[in-house]
Scaffold this motif. Structure first.
Motif, PDB file in Angstrom:
ATOM      1  N   GLY A  50     -11.480   1.555  -2.458  1.00 50.40           N
ATOM      2  CA  GLY A  50     -10.672   2.621  -3.031  1.00 50.40           C
ATOM      3  C   GLY A  50     -10.489   2.479  -4.532  1.00 50.40           C
ATOM      4  O   GLY A  50     -11.363   1.996  -5.252  1.00 50.40           O
ATOM      5  N   GLN A  51      -9.322   2.913  -5.003  1.00 50.64           N
ATOM      6  CA  GLN A  51      -9.040   2.896  -6.432  1.00 50.64           C
ATOM      7  C   GLN A  51      -8.689   1.489  -6.902  1.00 50.64           C
ATOM      8  O   GLN A  51      -7.902   0.788  -6.286  1.00 50.64           O
ATOM      9  CB  GLN A  51      -7.858   3.835  -6.734  1.00 50.64           C
ATOM     10  CG  GLN A  51      -8.041   5.261  -6.273  1.00 50.64           C
ATOM     11  CD  GLN A  51      -8.928   6.079  -7.202  1.00 50.64           C
ATOM     12  OE1 GLN A  51      -9.337   5.606  -8.251  1.00 50.64           O
ATOM     13  NE2 GLN A  51      -9.217   7.310  -6.819  1.00 50.64           N
ATOM     14  N   CYS A  52      -9.272   1.107  -8.023  1.00 52.48           N
ATOM     15  CA  CYS A  52      -8.941  -0.157  -8.698  1.00 52.48           C
ATOM     16  C   CYS A  52      -8.835   0.191 -10.172  1.00 52.48           C
ATOM     17  O   CYS A  52      -9.822   0.160 -10.911  1.00 52.48           O
ATOM     18  CB  CYS A  52     -10.018  -1.201  -8.433  1.00 52.48           C
ATOM     19  SG  CYS A  52      -9.704  -2.793  -9.245  1.00 52.48           S
ATOM     20  N   LEU A  53      -7.637   0.538 -10.598  1.00 48.90           N
ATOM     21  CA  LEU A  53      -7.447   1.188 -11.892  1.00 48.90           C
ATOM     22  C   LEU A  53      -6.455   0.444 -12.765  1.00 48.90           C
ATOM     23  O   LEU A  53      -5.581  -0.270 -12.272  1.00 48.90           O
ATOM     24  CB  LEU A  53      -6.940   2.628 -11.678  1.00 48.90           C
ATOM     25  CG  LEU A  53      -7.791   3.536 -10.805  1.00 48.90           C
ATOM     26  CD1 LEU A  53      -7.098   4.885 -10.611  1.00 48.90           C
ATOM     27  CD2 LEU A  53      -9.179   3.726 -11.400  1.00 48.90           C
ATOM     28  N   HIS A  94      -6.501   1.358  -0.991  1.00 50.87           N
ATOM     29  CA  HIS A  94      -6.760   1.187  -2.417  1.00 50.87           C
ATOM     30  C   HIS A  94      -6.352  -0.205  -2.884  1.00 50.87           C
ATOM     31  O   HIS A  94      -5.293  -0.705  -2.497  1.00 50.87           O
ATOM     32  CB  HIS A  94      -5.994   2.230  -3.238  1.00 50.87           C
ATOM     33  CG  HIS A  94      -6.321   3.637  -2.857  1.00 50.87           C
ATOM     34  ND1 HIS A  94      -7.519   4.235  -3.193  1.00 50.87           N
ATOM     35  CD2 HIS A  94      -5.609   4.563  -2.154  1.00 50.87           C
ATOM     36  CE1 HIS A  94      -7.530   5.476  -2.716  1.00 50.87           C
ATOM     37  NE2 HIS A  94      -6.388   5.689  -2.089  1.00 50.87           N
ATOM     38  N   PHE A  95      -7.185  -0.778  -3.768  1.00 52.32           N
ATOM     39  CA  PHE A  95      -6.827  -2.073  -4.354  1.00 52.32           C
ATOM     40  C   PHE A  95      -5.545  -1.930  -5.165  1.00 52.32           C
ATOM     41  O   PHE A  95      -4.573  -2.649  -4.942  1.00 52.32           O
ATOM     42  CB  PHE A  95      -7.970  -2.583  -5.232  1.00 52.32           C
ATOM     43  CG  PHE A  95      -7.728  -3.960  -5.786  1.00 52.32           C
ATOM     44  CD1 PHE A  95      -8.073  -5.083  -5.050  1.00 52.32           C
ATOM     45  CD2 PHE A  95      -7.161  -4.144  -7.041  1.00 52.32           C
ATOM     46  CE1 PHE A  95      -7.840  -6.364  -5.551  1.00 52.32           C
ATOM     47  CE2 PHE A  95      -6.924  -5.415  -7.545  1.00 52.32           C
ATOM     48  CZ  PHE A  95      -7.262  -6.524  -6.795  1.00 52.32           C
ATOM     49  N   SER A  96      -5.530  -1.020  -6.120  1.00 56.32           N
ATOM     50  CA  SER A  96      -4.321  -0.788  -6.914  1.00 56.32           C
ATOM     51  C   SER A  96      -4.506   0.453  -7.773  1.00 56.32           C
ATOM     52  O   SER A  96      -5.561   0.661  -8.373  1.00 56.32           O
ATOM     53  CB  SER A  96      -4.007  -1.983  -7.818  1.00 56.32           C
ATOM     54  OG  SER A  96      -2.915  -1.697  -8.675  1.00 56.32           O
ATOM     55  N   PHE A  97      -3.424   1.245  -7.853  1.00 55.03           N
ATOM     56  CA  PHE A  97      -3.420   2.394  -8.761  1.00 55.03           C
ATOM     57  C   PHE A  97      -3.139   1.957 -10.197  1.00 55.03           C
ATOM     58  O   PHE A  97      -3.224   2.770 -11.111  1.00 55.03           O
ATOM     59  CB  PHE A  97      -2.369   3.414  -8.342  1.00 55.03           C
ATOM     60  CG  PHE A  97      -2.727   4.207  -7.111  1.00 55.03           C
ATOM     61  CD1 PHE A  97      -3.960   4.068  -6.497  1.00 55.03           C
ATOM     62  CD2 PHE A  97      -1.820   5.106  -6.567  1.00 55.03           C
ATOM     63  CE1 PHE A  97      -4.290   4.805  -5.364  1.00 55.03           C
ATOM     64  CE2 PHE A  97      -2.132   5.840  -5.439  1.00 55.03           C
ATOM     65  CZ  PHE A  97      -3.369   5.696  -4.830  1.00 55.03           C
ATOM     66  N   GLY A  98      -2.748   0.696 -10.403  1.00 55.15           N
ATOM     67  CA  GLY A  98      -2.524   0.214 -11.758  1.00 55.15           C
ATOM     68  C   GLY A  98      -1.133  -0.352 -11.949  1.00 55.15           C
ATOM     69  O   GLY A  98      -0.382  -0.585 -10.999  1.00 55.15           O
ATOM     70  N   PRO A 106       0.845  -1.201   0.000  1.00 52.50           N
ATOM     71  CA  PRO A 106       0.000   0.000   0.000  1.00 52.50           C
ATOM     72  C   PRO A 106       0.881   1.251   0.000  1.00 52.50           C
ATOM     73  O   PRO A 106       2.057   1.164   0.340  1.00 52.50           O
ATOM     74  CB  PRO A 106      -0.783  -0.145   1.306  1.00 52.50           C
ATOM     75  CG  PRO A 106       0.115  -0.957   2.198  1.00 52.50           C
ATOM     76  CD  PRO A 106       0.835  -1.893   1.292  1.00 52.50           C
ATOM     77  N   LYS A 107       0.315   2.455  -0.374  1.00 49.43           N
ATOM     78  CA  LYS A 107      -1.087   2.561  -0.674  1.00 49.43           C
ATOM     79  C   LYS A 107      -1.407   2.285  -2.136  1.00 49.43           C
ATOM     80  O   LYS A 107      -2.563   2.093  -2.512  1.00 49.43           O
ATOM     81  CB  LYS A 107      -1.608   3.942  -0.280  1.00 49.43           C
ATOM     82  CG  LYS A 107      -1.170   5.092  -1.144  1.00 49.43           C
ATOM     83  CD  LYS A 107      -1.844   6.394  -0.680  1.00 49.43           C
ATOM     84  CE  LYS A 107      -1.467   7.539  -1.584  1.00 49.43           C
ATOM     85  NZ  LYS A 107      -2.119   8.794  -1.204  1.00 49.43           N
TER      86      LYS A 107
END
Length: 255
Positions: free
Chosen positions: A102-105, A60-64, A23-24
């Motif tokens: 959160g973000q999953c991108l 967040h899951f993942s920013f990518g 994370p994050k």
């Protein structure tokens, strides 16, 4: 640097737990891809195992995926590794549940969408923003039409916009919206999978996915070549990636 993935068992070995552990951002880089690929390679090795649950540390899951690894000279190796992971997930003999906050991108959503059932918080954000950098999402281009249909997938892939957890559920991408998506996924496992025969589940999974997996694999190979041989020969794709890394506005030349 800490290990990118935490792996353990629950429910008397019936449930394999995988947790993104950087994370994050939980960036889907070469190290994360390799750790996930190894975990999924062995996921079906225990006869009593009935499912995999993938979730994440942090908000967040993942920013990518790693933007650096998308640059010329690295992107072919990066895509080969990521797409091998996607294929391995598609071939996993167990149901794959995914819990998202959160973000999953970007590459994070590609990994999540290779799972079977997604559980998301209402304010989660799921999207393929690659177009903002003048690139596209190869695996997402193959996975999302199967999840949400061609029209909604086209919207997400070409606009680069993200959906909330609620919007993603309405589109069919998310199975259930819950304030605690991990707890919701565990409850779904306990109710629907734990009482079942592990042997029968493996055949049911194979049967339910069969044509979908065949279509995705065939398209993924073609889309990967389109990305590497077509898109990455353009000025704007390289400019978009470099501008992001250099924290400056991109200068498009439309070529």
């Amino acid at each position: 640097m800490s290990e990118p993935l935490k792996v353990w068992e629950e429910r008397d070995g019936q449930l394999l737990r995988l947790r993104l552990a950087r994370p994050k951002a939980n960036i889907v880089d070469a190290a994360m891809i390799a750790a996930l690929a190894e975990a999924f390679a062995g996921a079906g090795g225990e006869a009593a195992r009935k499912a995999v649950l993938l979730d994440h540390e942090g908000p967040h899951f993942s920013f990518g995926a790693s933007v650096e690894e998308h640059l010329p000279g690295q992107c072919a190796e990066m895509l080969a590794g990521l797409h091998a992971l996607i294929r391995r997930m598609l071939d996993c003999p167990l149901p794959i549940l995914v819990a998202i906050r959160g973000q999953c991108l970007g590459g994070g959503l590609e990994v999540a969408a290779a799972g079977d059932l997604l559980f998301a918080a209402p304010d989660a954000r799921l999207g393929q923003p690659e177009m903002q950098l003048a690139v596209f999402a190869p695996a997402g281009s193959c996975l999302l039409p199967e999840k949400v249909g061609p029209g909604r997938a086209f919207d997400m892939l070409v606009s680069g916009r993200s959906l909330s957890g609620e919007e993603a559920a309405a589109a069919g991408l998310v199975q259930e919206v819950a304030e605690d998506p991990e707890a919701a996924a565990l409850a779904w496992f306990d109710r629907h999978l734990a009482p079942k025969s592990a042997a029968a589940l493996r055949y049911a999974v194979q049967a339910a996915r069969m044509q979908t997996v065949e279509r995705i694999k065939e398209k993924l190979e073609r889309v990967e070549r389109l990305y590497l041989d077509g898109l990455m020969s353009t000025h704007d794709a390289v400019e978009g990636l470099r501008a992001f890394l250099e924290k400056r506005p991109a200068q498009w030349e439309n070529r």
